[in-house]
Structures are given as C-alpha cells and as structure tokens.
Design an enzyme around this catalytic site. Structure first.
Site, mmCIF file in Angstrom:
data_model
loop_
_atom_site.group_PDB
_atom_site.id
_atom_site.type_symbol
_atom_site.label_atom_id
_atom_site.label_comp_id
_atom_site.label_asym_id
_atom_site.label_seq_id
_atom_site.Cartn_x
_atom_site.Cartn_y
_atom_site.Cartn_z
ATOM 1 N N GLU A 67 0.801 -0.986 0.000
ATOM 2 C CA GLU A 67 0.151 0.118 -0.170
ATOM 3 C C GLU A 67 0.732 1.132 -0.281
ATOM 4 O OE1 GLU A 67 -1.673 0.543 4.143
ATOM 5 O OE2 GLU A 67 -1.120 -1.133 4.117
ATOM 6 N N LYS A 111 2.786 4.029 1.294
ATOM 7 C CA LYS A 111 3.472 5.094 2.363
ATOM 8 C C LYS A 111 2.818 6.097 2.564
ATOM 9 C CE LYS A 111 7.036 5.329 5.896
ATOM 10 N NZ LYS A 111 6.613 7.130 5.956
ATOM 11 N N ARG A 156 1.258 9.046 11.737
ATOM 12 C CA ARG A 156 0.910 8.114 12.265
ATOM 13 C C ARG A 156 -0.424 8.148 13.631
ATOM 14 N NH1 ARG A 156 3.645 2.791 12.202
ATOM 15 N NH2 ARG A 156 1.957 1.493 13.011
ATOM 16 N N GLU A 173 -2.850 6.592 9.083
ATOM 17 C CA GLU A 173 -2.007 7.367 8.932
ATOM 18 C C GLU A 173 -3.073 9.485 8.760
ATOM 19 O OE1 GLU A 173 0.493 6.723 8.713
ATOM 20 O OE2 GLU A 173 1.577 8.967 8.111
#
Ligand SMILES: [Zn+2]
Ligand SMILES: [Zn+2]
Lengths: 531, 336
Positions: free
Chosen positions: A227, A229, A234, A277
C-alpha cells in the site's frame, strides 16, 4: 538521589546495550517502589509538574553565578543541554549532600509548582547550593523535563521484563497510555494481574524498517501486501465505552486537535482500535503535508482551518475488534476485518481504507512505487500477509520502501558551530544555488556528514571566514554538497521562494566547483513537478 | 601620535615589524619564534627558529633539521628594534609565552597556557604587559577544571575497576604534554604503563633532555598484554578505533581532554569514560591570568573568541577577537 544518580551514571557511561539494561533492571528491582515508578515515568517522557520555567532557571543561575544573560545563552548554545549548562555554570556546591530519594525531590518540586517566584527561586537556589555534580544535573533535568539517556522504550521494556519476570509485550502494553505517577502505583502499573481498565490505553505501535535489499529477495509477491506509504502523522484511533481517543506514535493524545473524529464513536462499535495515518484531505486526495502541519501545532482548531485542511484517517490495520486484542492474527485476517468495518461507514465519517496495491510481480510494483509522488505518498509499505502485529520495530515483516529523495548540488555560504556532541565543530550550514552571477540561499542542513568530514570542514571554515555575524560565519563560496530532501514547497517566507522537507547533506562533492552547482531554475522546476 | 602596533596579523602569522620576525607562523617565514612544539604552533619550512632550550628537542624531532637558536626563560634578546623574552606558560614542558617590547610598549603572546601547576611543566608566570594576546580555547564559564589530584584519583579508580572487570584500560591523550602529565599521575603500584609508539617517542625525547618521567613499556607487534598483569595503556587519539587497538584484547577506553567536560562530546568520542583534564586554562584560569598581566588591551585567539572578547569588554578591557590559525592540540584533538 544518590541511587538514581548512580543509575544514571551507569547508563550514561556506556554505549553498549546490555550493561544499560542490566543497570536499569537492577535498579528497578532494588530501588524504593515510588522511585521505580518515577524512573519509568521519566524515562518514558513523562514530566513532573514544572517548578520553574526554563527562562526563570537561566535567569536565577546567571544571577547566582554572576554572569550576564547573553553569556548563559552563549554557553547553552555550545553545551546544547540547559540542565547541563546550568549545572556547569553554577558555583561548586558547598557540601554535596543528597537531600533524599528521587521521589522526595519530585514531591518537593511538585509542591513548589504554582508558588510565587521568590519562594521557588529560594528553594531551587538552596538545592543548587547543596547538590553536587551529577545530582545537580539530574535535579535540573527533573525541572526541565526530557530525560534522554540512551534508554529507548524497548530497552526499558526489556529491563522491566527482566526485573519482574513478565513478558516484554505485556510490559510494553502496560506502559502505554496517559498514566502518571500520581494516578497509579508501581503495583497497579506493572505487577497487578488485572491491569487497570484504562479505556484510552493504546497498543504499542508496530514500526517498519527501511527496505535495505532488493524486493525480489523478500520472496513470492503472494506473501506480501502493498500500500502507499502516506506522508502524514501515524495515529491510533480508539473507540471504547462510547468514547474516542486519537494517539500519535509519540504517544501524545491528539483527540482535541482533530475534532472531526468525534463522530467515529457514533459509528464504530465499542472495542475498536484502528492503526492508520492522519492526513489533511480534500476531494478524495491528500493535501500537501504543509496543510497538515498547520493543524499539528494547534491545541484548538479555528473553524476556518478545519474547513481548509480537514483531517482524514487512512486506516491500514485493525488491532482490536469487538473488544478483543487481535494483534496476534495474521495481517490478512486483520485487514479483512478492517475492510468489513470501514466499508459500512458513511462518507461523513473521516475514515477511509488505505487502498491495497495488488501486484503479481516485483517489477510492476516498482513501477507503481515510481508514481508515489503523484499520490503525495512517500513510497510504499510492504507487509507480510501472515504476520502478527508486532510490538515496536521488528525486522522482517514490515518494510517501508521509500522513493529515492530529491536532490540538488548546492554551495555552502554560511557556517555555524553545532552544539551538544558537536559543540566544537562547524556543523550547521546554509546552502545556496546559482541565479545568474548571484548565489541565492535556499536551505540549511546540519546532518549527513561523518564526524571526520565535519572535522575537515571546521578547519576550513576557520581559515576561510569572510565575515562574522555573531555565531555565524560567512565563508568563501567553495564547497559543493549534494543536498537530499523529501519534498519541496512554495514558501513566500524564504528569499528563494521555496522550502524543503528534511534537507540533509547526502554527499560532499569534492569533484565539483561553484560553477557546477545547481541553479534556482532547477529548484523551480522541481517545485513545479513535486510541489 | 599613533604608533605602529608591536604585532600585527599577516597572512603568514603574528608579525613584529620592529623586529622583522613572526611568532608561531602558519606559513614559512625568515625568522620564527615558537611558543611550543604542538603542530598548530610549530610548523616547518622557516629559515630560522628561536625557542626555549627546553622546547628544542621536540622541535628538532617534529621539524627535522632546522636552524634553531634557543634561550632560557626570562633572558632578554634584542632582535632589530624589539626586545623579546620567553616566559613559562605551564602548557607542556618547554612551552612559553613570548614577551615583545618595542620602544617601551610591551605585548605578550600567551601561546597555549594553563594556570594550574601540573608538576611537569614549568609553572605559568604572568607577564606584565600593555597588550595581551591570549588563547581562549575554553573561554566559556562552563569550563572549570577540578583539581588535578581529584582527577588523578578518578583515573586511578577507573584503572582499578577496569582490571577488576578483566579489561585493559586504554587512556587516550595527546602525545606531547598530556600523555606525560598523565603518566606522572598514574599510580604505578597498580601495574605497568604500556604505550603506543607515538607517545613512547615523545616521552623518550623528554626523558633524554633530563625530565624525570616514570618508566613505560612500548607496545610492539610482539607484545602480549597478558605478560603485563594490571597494565594500563596510553594511546593518542588517532589510535582509537584502529587495528592497533583491536589487538589489545578486551579493553575499556577513557579519554583525557578538557572537552570531556561536555556530556555530548564525551558521548561522541564513543569512549567509555571521559576525564576533563586539560593543558589549557579554564574559565577562572583565563580570567585570573588576564587580570595578572595588568594589560588594558586583550586580543583573543583559539576557541570561543567572540563570547570571550565580549565578556572581557564588559569587564572593562579593550578586547577583540584575533583571527589566527591556531587550535590544533586539544582544540582539535577531538576533531582529528
Ligand atoms: Zn598547544
Ligand atoms: Zn594551540
């Protein structure tokens, strides 16, 4: 405080892991329980109540030592640590008495918080006049907070596990959350069988390593999930007891900073913990990191900013489902549950599934990775499909496969001495690109060279200074460095009109002269492509 | 009437127009007066040199076959229109401050110095002058040395602990001055002192010229550390992390330098222990030394020159930084 000082000296005196863990484990099984609890709190970044501001401490120490403010500042700039600077500046202690245990001192400091300045000043001055050497430094650390002693969370967890005979993962979980020594006891936090039901407690984050081998070496593509980044913050979103909590990777509660997540507790079932995220998001795509940045520093968010840079959680893992800790399940299983959970959410809930990037061979995936910047992503994440959600940074199951950084060759034009471990070296440089005959400064950078290279450049700076502006030296434009960076943005605040993300010196280009350095036009082209 | 200054800085170094000589020049000149033998002060290539007689053997060793005249401390020597003399600086054996008098105006160049007597170098003596050119390698108030005896006890304690832990302690120190000073501070009842070649050479030169130094054993390719129970090793900074050190077996490292006062630098050295023991004056030492000269004007070199000049100005001196190319022993030991 002698006990604690001895522990500190033992940890600080070595760069090797094992003696550190041993010293800490010994301390955590022998020191009085309140001291153990406080040590764990301090080493995990929890601060006692402030008995004084750093401004007050500098002023008081300067007055006592008979030094002007600017000299205290100059000294601090060189030492790089305020607690250490003040401990060194102050006159030698009269006796070097101890004044009680660590928790005695912390209790005393807590009682001072909120008192009038003259009372606080008198108490701190009294402590300074008695405490010697390391104890005085540590006393200052207790006031200023921020114990960075080369004990990572991982090492502390290991030491606690060794001291108590518990599993490391269990200890890591217990240490999470927003407890303080005032809200818990050693027994409750570390030992008791029924861990207190802290509904806000997050799980330790699983961290990825940078991919340092050819992706083919990871094995068959089928074993892996890929996936984007994302380039955000985070975050761990928790919904329990009809309440939501949002934690950062640095274990800071961000719930109030991102009020848009309040609706999640209406739509997600109790006992849900999502790892993902946080991004600034509009029109089904991330906004530049700069927009998110505007939100990060804010404790409360004005309406206008909420509308300009709304937050979104791109969900990529599920850690708790229906109140069950599911971290031990394989990633593919957790991901399936996460998909089921998120697909049911209406669009008004700011959670989206971070899309999977299916691939059948590594070459195709490499091509996908090359387009990451178009997605405002930093590259790819690779997760082994059958892996459990690990505690901390474990090699082998999670990899970040980042894009190569952007770069430009630039000329060093200003130098400034570093501080702390590089106090006697010139390490902070300002770089320029060419614009016709002129050199336009566009970034600073202070990392990326070896100590040896910094030593060489320091010699050179001393001998090639054109002008001084306080601590800054203007040098003859001579040396060219390759500056690597992760992103580029327009910035009216900078003379060059641009700002870089994470600039650092990738290489000292001994083979290049000023005439070979990059130009402002090249930077503008990068801005047009990637800004 | 304004007079020409006694000393100016040229692109070759500190220059005295009246005497047509340089002090510690960084490029070859006709006549060089040398304060001491550290590499940043004594450089090769000049036609004629003048130093203290105690300094001579080291200069010959480092600069080769030079034309060197020497003088004892305090002797006045006429050079052109200037009168010069050497005065103890207490930095390393043979190190000197250089006094230059022209037409009744006295300037003094400190070279490198420290005010605490180390028991080895001729102790520092203040020189009355109108203008004092002083080093200030450690010219910030965070640099205050503990008495030598306390540091010696600490180093010997570390030696004992290392041996108890089954490790050989390796103590890092600059080869000229610091190493011999430490050698005198080590408690040899614990065991012998083994040396790296660079330190052995300098130590032997000083011994040859009659400076009493305790015995040392040079480490050669055939040396077996186990044959020297209880030993400590003295090594220069350049040996740290080298293959030479790899052959010593289980070791623990310590480093002796004024920079070890700062935790950040202690950690960067990567050594296990740091001892803040310096051959340069600390903050109180610099201030006391400057006051003792009675100078009105103070020019500062090496180190935190801007901060230190500002401090001196606030104390009522006519002070300014002086751009030089010194800074090569302790000032840089940690960078080299
Ligand atoms: Zn020197
Ligand atoms: Zn020097």
């Amino acid at each position: 405080m002698k006990h604690f000082a001895a522990l500190y000296t033992a940890i600080d005196g070595t760069t090797r892991t094992n003696p550190k863990v041993e010293a800490l484990a010994h301390y955590l099984s022998t020191a009085p329980e309140p001291d153990r609890l406080w040590t764990v709190a301090l080493f995990s970044g929890r601060r006692p109540k402030r008995a004084a501001t750093t401004t007050e401490l500098r002023r008081w120490a300067g007055e006592i030592a008979g030094l002007p403010d600017w000299l205290v500042e100059d000294s601090y700039a060189v030492v790089g640590d305020l607690a250490e600077t003040l401990a060194l500046l102050l006159p030698d202690s009269e006796d070097g008495t101890d004044g009680g245990t660590l928790s005695d001192w912390l209790t005393r400091l807590a009682a001072l918080a909120g008192q009038p300045e003259d009372i606080r000043r008198a108490a701190v001055a009294e402590a300074w006049s008695h405490l010697g050497g390391t104890e005085r430094f540590l006393f200052n650390k207790l006031i200023t907070g921020g114990f960075r002693v080369g004990i990572s969370r991982k090492l502390m967890t290991r030491a606690l596990a060794r001291a108590t005979g518990q599993e490391e993962a269990e200890i890591a979980l217990r240490l999470m959350g927003d407890w303080t020594p005032a809200t818990t006891t050693w027994d409750q936090l570390i030992l008791s069988n029924d861990m207190d039901a802290d509904t806000a407690r997050p799980y330790p984050f699983c961290l990825a390593h940078g991919l340092d081998m050819a992706p083919q070496d990871l094995g068959p593509p089928d074993d892996w999930h890929a996936e984007w980044k994302w380039d955000g913050i985070r975050g761990q979103l928790i919904v329990r007891s009809r309440q939501h909590h949002l934690w950062s990777r640095g274990e800071e509660l961000m719930t109030d900073r991102f009020p848009e997540f309040a609706v999640t507790s209406d739509f997600l079932p109790d006992g849900t913990v999502i790892d993902g995220e946080v991004l600034a998001w509009a029109d089904n795509a991330p906004l530049p990191f700069a927009d998110l940045q505007k939100r990060i520093g804010r404790k409360t968010v004005p309406k206008k900013l909420l509308a300009e840079a709304p937050a979104m959680l791109l969900a990529y893992d599920l850690l708790e489902d229906g109140g069950q800790d599911i971290r031990a399940l394989p990633f593919a299983g957790r991901r399936a549950r996460l998909e089921r959970l998120t697909v049911a959410l209406p669009d008004t809930v700011p959670i989206r599934l971070s899309p999977a990037l299916p691939f059948t061979d590594w070459k195709t995936l490499a091509d996908t990775r090359a387009t990451a910047r178009d997605q405002r992503a930093e590259g790819l994440m690779l997760k082994r499909a059958d892996s459990a959600y690990a505690t901390g940074r474990k090699r082998g199951d999670w990899w970040k496969w980042k894009l190569d950084p952007l770069s430009i060759d630039a000329v060093m034009i200003y130098a400034q001495a570093g501080h702390g471990r590089r106090a006697n070296l010139y390490t902070d440089f300002t770089f320029a690109v060419r614009d016709g005959e002129a050199l336009v400064p566009f970034t600073k950078a202070y990392s990326g060279l070896t100590d040896e290279e910094f030593g060489q450049i320091t010699q050179w700076v001393r001998q090639n200074t054109l002008q001084r502006f306080g601590p800054v030296r203007q040098v003859t434009p001579t040396h060219v460095f390759e500056i690597a960076f992760e992103g580029i943005q327009a910035s009216p605040r900078h003379k060059s009109g641009i700002a870089l993300r994470f600039p650092r010196m990738a290489r000292w280009r001994h083979d290049k002269t000023v005439a070979d350095a990059g130009t402002l036009d090249e930077l503008k082209a990068l801005l047009a492509l990637y800004g | 009437m304004t007079r020409a200054p006694v000393l100016t800085v040229t692109d070759r170094g500190l220059f005295c127009p009246a005497g047509d000589f340089h002090i510690d020049p960084w490029h070859p000149v006709d006549r060089a007066l040398i304060t001491h033998g550290h590499a940043d002060h004594a450089r090769p290539g000049s036609a004629r040199y003048l130093s203290t007689d105690l300094c001579a053997p080291v200069l010959f060793h480092r600069l080769g076959n030079i034309t060197l005249e020497t003088a004892p401390y305090d002797r006045q020597i006429a050079i052109g229109g200037a009168t010069v003399s050497f005065h103890p600086a207490g930095h390393v054996p043979g190190s000197a401050q250089i006094r230059v008098e022209v037409g009744g105006e006295v300037w003094c160049v400190s070279g490198d110095y420290k005010t605490e007597a180390d028991g080895l170098s001729t102790p520092f003596e203040p020189v009355g002058c109108h203008t004092f050119i002083t080093e200030c390698t450690f010219g910030l108030p965070v640099f205050r040395w503990r008495p030598q005896a306390e540091l010696a006890a600490e180093i010997n304690g570390w030696w004992r602990q290392a041996r108890a832990d089954g490790q050989t302690p390796v103590l890092g120190a600059y080869a000229l001055g610091k190493a011999q000073r430490l050698l005198c501070l080590l408690d040899r009842q614990r065991g012998p002192v083994l040396t790296h070649g660079a330190i052995e050479t300098t130590t032997e030169i000083l011994r040859q010229q009659g400076i009493p130094l305790p015995p040392t054993i040079l480490i050669t390719p055939d040396t077996k550390i186990a044959d020297h129970p209880g030993a400590i090793v003295l090594a220069p900074p350049s040996a740290f992390g080298s293959a030479w050190m790899g052959r010593l077996g289980p070791i623990t490292t310590g480093f002796a330098s004024g920079w070890m006062q700062l935790r950040g630098i202690r950690r960067r050295r990567g050594g296990d222990r740091g001892f803040a023991i310096s051959d340069h004056a600390d903050w109180p030492g610099l201030n006391a030394a400057i006051a003792a000269t009675g100078a009105e004007r103070v020019l500062v070199t090496h180190g935190y020159t801007d901060s230190f000049a500002r401090w001196l100005t606030e104390q009522g001196y006519d002070a300014a930084p002086l751009e030089t190319r010194y800074g090569g022993d302790e000032a840089e030991a940690d960078a080299s």
